[in-house]
Design a protein around this motif. Structure first.
Motif, mmCIF file in Angstrom:
data_model
loop_
_atom_site.group_PDB
_atom_site.id
_atom_site.type_symbol
_atom_site.label_atom_id
_atom_site.label_comp_id
_atom_site.label_asym_id
_atom_site.label_seq_id
_atom_site.Cartn_x
_atom_site.Cartn_y
_atom_site.Cartn_z
ATOM 1 N N VAL A 1 86.572 -53.029 -43.126
ATOM 2 C CA VAL A 1 87.291 -53.543 -41.952
ATOM 3 C C VAL A 1 87.544 -52.404 -40.971
ATOM 4 C CG1 VAL A 1 89.465 -54.528 -41.116
ATOM 5 C CG2 VAL A 1 88.460 -55.401 -43.208
ATOM 6 N N ASN A 2 88.096 -51.297 -41.492
ATOM 7 C CA ASN A 2 88.409 -50.169 -40.616
ATOM 8 C C ASN A 2 87.160 -49.616 -39.944
ATOM 9 O OD1 ASN A 2 91.093 -50.351 -41.286
ATOM 10 N ND2 ASN A 2 90.942 -48.897 -42.977
ATOM 11 N N SER A 3 86.095 -49.499 -40.737
ATOM 12 C CA SER A 3 84.842 -48.956 -40.206
ATOM 13 C C SER A 3 84.293 -49.831 -39.083
ATOM 14 C CB SER A 3 83.831 -48.851 -41.351
ATOM 15 O OG SER A 3 82.538 -48.678 -40.845
ATOM 16 N N VAL A 4 84.270 -51.146 -39.323
ATOM 17 C CA VAL A 4 83.718 -52.074 -38.322
ATOM 18 C C VAL A 4 84.601 -52.087 -37.077
ATOM 19 C CG1 VAL A 4 83.266 -54.510 -37.826
ATOM 20 C CG2 VAL A 4 82.507 -53.528 -39.996
ATOM 21 N N MET A 5 85.916 -52.124 -37.268
ATOM 22 C CA MET A 5 86.814 -52.167 -36.120
ATOM 23 C C MET A 5 86.725 -50.874 -35.304
ATOM 24 S SD MET A 5 88.174 -55.110 -35.812
ATOM 25 C CE MET A 5 88.602 -56.621 -36.697
ATOM 26 N N GLN A 6 86.537 -49.751 -35.991
ATOM 27 C CA GLN A 6 86.397 -48.481 -35.272
ATOM 28 C C GLN A 6 85.110 -48.447 -34.442
ATOM 29 O OE1 GLN A 6 86.830 -45.336 -38.171
ATOM 30 N NE2 GLN A 6 89.005 -45.772 -38.435
ATOM 31 N N ARG A 7 84.056 -48.990 -35.021
ATOM 32 C CA ARG A 7 82.790 -49.057 -34.267
ATOM 33 C C ARG A 7 82.958 -49.955 -33.050
ATOM 34 N NH1 ARG A 7 77.651 -50.624 -37.440
ATOM 35 N NH2 ARG A 7 76.704 -49.958 -35.483
ATOM 36 N N VAL B 1 82.754 -49.190 -28.863
ATOM 37 C CA VAL B 1 81.961 -49.953 -27.902
ATOM 38 C C VAL B 1 82.829 -50.425 -26.739
ATOM 39 C CG1 VAL B 1 80.541 -52.030 -27.548
ATOM 40 C CG2 VAL B 1 80.277 -50.685 -29.645
ATOM 41 N N TYR B 2 83.953 -51.057 -27.031
ATOM 42 C CA TYR B 2 84.712 -51.650 -25.920
ATOM 43 C C TYR B 2 85.523 -50.637 -25.138
ATOM 44 C CZ TYR B 2 89.143 -52.023 -28.632
ATOM 45 O OH TYR B 2 90.278 -51.769 -29.348
ATOM 46 N N MET C 1 74.498 -46.194 -30.072
ATOM 47 C CA MET C 1 74.951 -47.509 -29.588
ATOM 48 C C MET C 1 76.365 -47.444 -29.039
ATOM 49 S SD MET C 1 74.396 -50.681 -29.198
ATOM 50 C CE MET C 1 75.664 -51.684 -28.425
ATOM 51 N N GLU C 2 77.277 -46.851 -29.840
ATOM 52 C CA GLU C 2 78.665 -46.821 -29.411
ATOM 53 C C GLU C 2 78.804 -45.997 -28.142
ATOM 54 O OE1 GLU C 2 77.731 -46.575 -32.484
ATOM 55 O OE2 GLU C 2 79.044 -47.740 -33.785
ATOM 56 N N GLY C 3 79.677 -46.478 -27.266
ATOM 57 C CA GLY C 3 79.989 -45.708 -26.071
ATOM 58 C C GLY C 3 78.936 -45.788 -24.992
ATOM 59 N N VAL C 4 77.886 -46.525 -25.210
ATOM 60 C CA VAL C 4 76.837 -46.639 -24.202
ATOM 61 C C VAL C 4 77.092 -47.862 -23.341
ATOM 62 C CG1 VAL C 4 74.365 -46.954 -23.820
ATOM 63 C CG2 VAL C 4 75.155 -45.533 -25.700
ATOM 64 N N ASN C 5 77.126 -47.657 -22.039
ATOM 65 C CA ASN C 5 77.326 -48.784 -21.141
ATOM 66 C C ASN C 5 76.051 -49.596 -21.036
ATOM 67 O OD1 ASN C 5 79.573 -49.746 -19.799
ATOM 68 N ND2 ASN C 5 79.734 -47.926 -18.512
ATOM 69 N N MET C 6 76.159 -50.870 -21.268
ATOM 70 C CA MET C 6 75.009 -51.747 -21.146
ATOM 71 C C MET C 6 74.897 -52.167 -19.683
ATOM 72 S SD MET C 6 74.467 -55.312 -23.141
ATOM 73 C CE MET C 6 74.552 -54.654 -24.771
ATOM 74 N N LYS C 7 73.701 -52.113 -19.142
ATOM 75 C CA LYS C 7 73.527 -52.470 -17.737
ATOM 76 C C LYS C 7 73.692 -53.978 -17.565
ATOM 77 C CE LYS C 7 70.346 -51.774 -13.915
ATOM 78 N NZ LYS C 7 68.935 -51.783 -13.588
ATOM 79 N N LYS C 8 74.458 -54.347 -16.551
ATOM 80 C CA LYS C 8 74.666 -55.773 -16.306
ATOM 81 C C LYS C 8 73.340 -56.414 -15.894
ATOM 82 C CE LYS C 8 78.099 -58.906 -14.613
ATOM 83 N NZ LYS C 8 79.510 -58.973 -14.320
#
Lengths: 165, 165
Positions: free
Chosen positions: B81-87, B91-92, A1-8
């Motif tokens: 908190v740290n775990s969730v914020m790191q995830r 993503v972002y 999930m992390e780091g995967v770009n979601m298609k607009k």
């Protein structure tokens, strides 16, 4: 999930419109926040007419009366569809001409029809006002938006009248 | 209302994140659909820790035990908190570096804290998963997202795990 770009999303975005001011706010929110010049999404304006009343064909007098009533309600329903769609058109026409718009008119219980059409269209997002489809009915049966938020698979945006938008 | 251009949000968009995969989907939906290179909005990542357990200082043995338990829970809470914020960061960080991000950690009943912070920040939009903050608690007390959708003033986006996004 992390780091995967979601298609607009380039699919269908459904806005449930009704006679309420709130649903027009919901439409404006959708246009402002989810549509852009680059978007290839289709805006689906969904209006749900109430189900026709049930009548008995065996009671002649009742039938006559109810038949008239049905016609009146059908006429009223059609006028309401036109009125709501015209208001919606006035809102989206101001946001640029590049938007693909599809109008869908359903008939029946709003919550069931909205959920059914959103699933059928495989919509990406459903946007609706929080108080649509009748205050009294809502108080008795619960909010249509509550129901839809629980039952459709796609993300649901619930917009409220009164906020500064 | 009709024909009036709504100003695109440049304020705060709150995403309620927790340990669920669903809240990371909600974050992805938000980034994909509401943020763009031109956006000046601030992404607020909101995590709510559960309230500390209530204990009596008059029961010495109980106090000792509970004090340890409190420390353990506090440590667990901080790690969470740290775990969730790191995830969330994972993503972002994939969606471009131009996003202003603000991290907010609240403590208490999730539904009350989320609604309070959204109001306090005068957020433009709240995005959250539909099943966050514990399955059992949700079954007993109702969904946090249901409550927030009813009580915050701004539009609420409810995102579900399992949809194709």
């Amino acid at each position: 999930m992390e780091g995967v770009n979601m298609k607009k999303s380039e699919g269908k975005i459904v806005v449930a419109v009704d006679e309420s001011e709130e649903s027009m706010y919901a439409l404006s929110w959708c246009l402002t926040n989810l549509f852009s010049q680059r978007s290839n999404s289709t805006l689906v304006l969904l209006y749900v007419k109430p189900p026709p009343p049930v009548y008995s064909p065996f009671d002649a007098a009742g039938y006559m009366f109810t038949n008239d009533a049905v016609k009146t309600m059908e006429k009223y329903g059609s006028e309401m569809v036109n009125s709501v769609m015209q208001r919606a058109e006035a809102v989206y026409s101001n946001f640029g001409s590049s938007i693909n718009v599809q109008r869908v008119v359903g008939c029946g219980e709003a919550k069931d029809v909205i959920c059914g059409i959103v699933d059928k269209l495989r919509a990406d997002t459903l946007i609706m006002g929080s108080h649509g489809y009748g205050f009294i009915k809502r108080a008795l049966l619960g909010s249509v938006s509550d129901y839809c938020a629980k039952h459709v698979k796609c993300p649901v945006v619930i917009v409220k009248h009164g906020e500064e938008i």
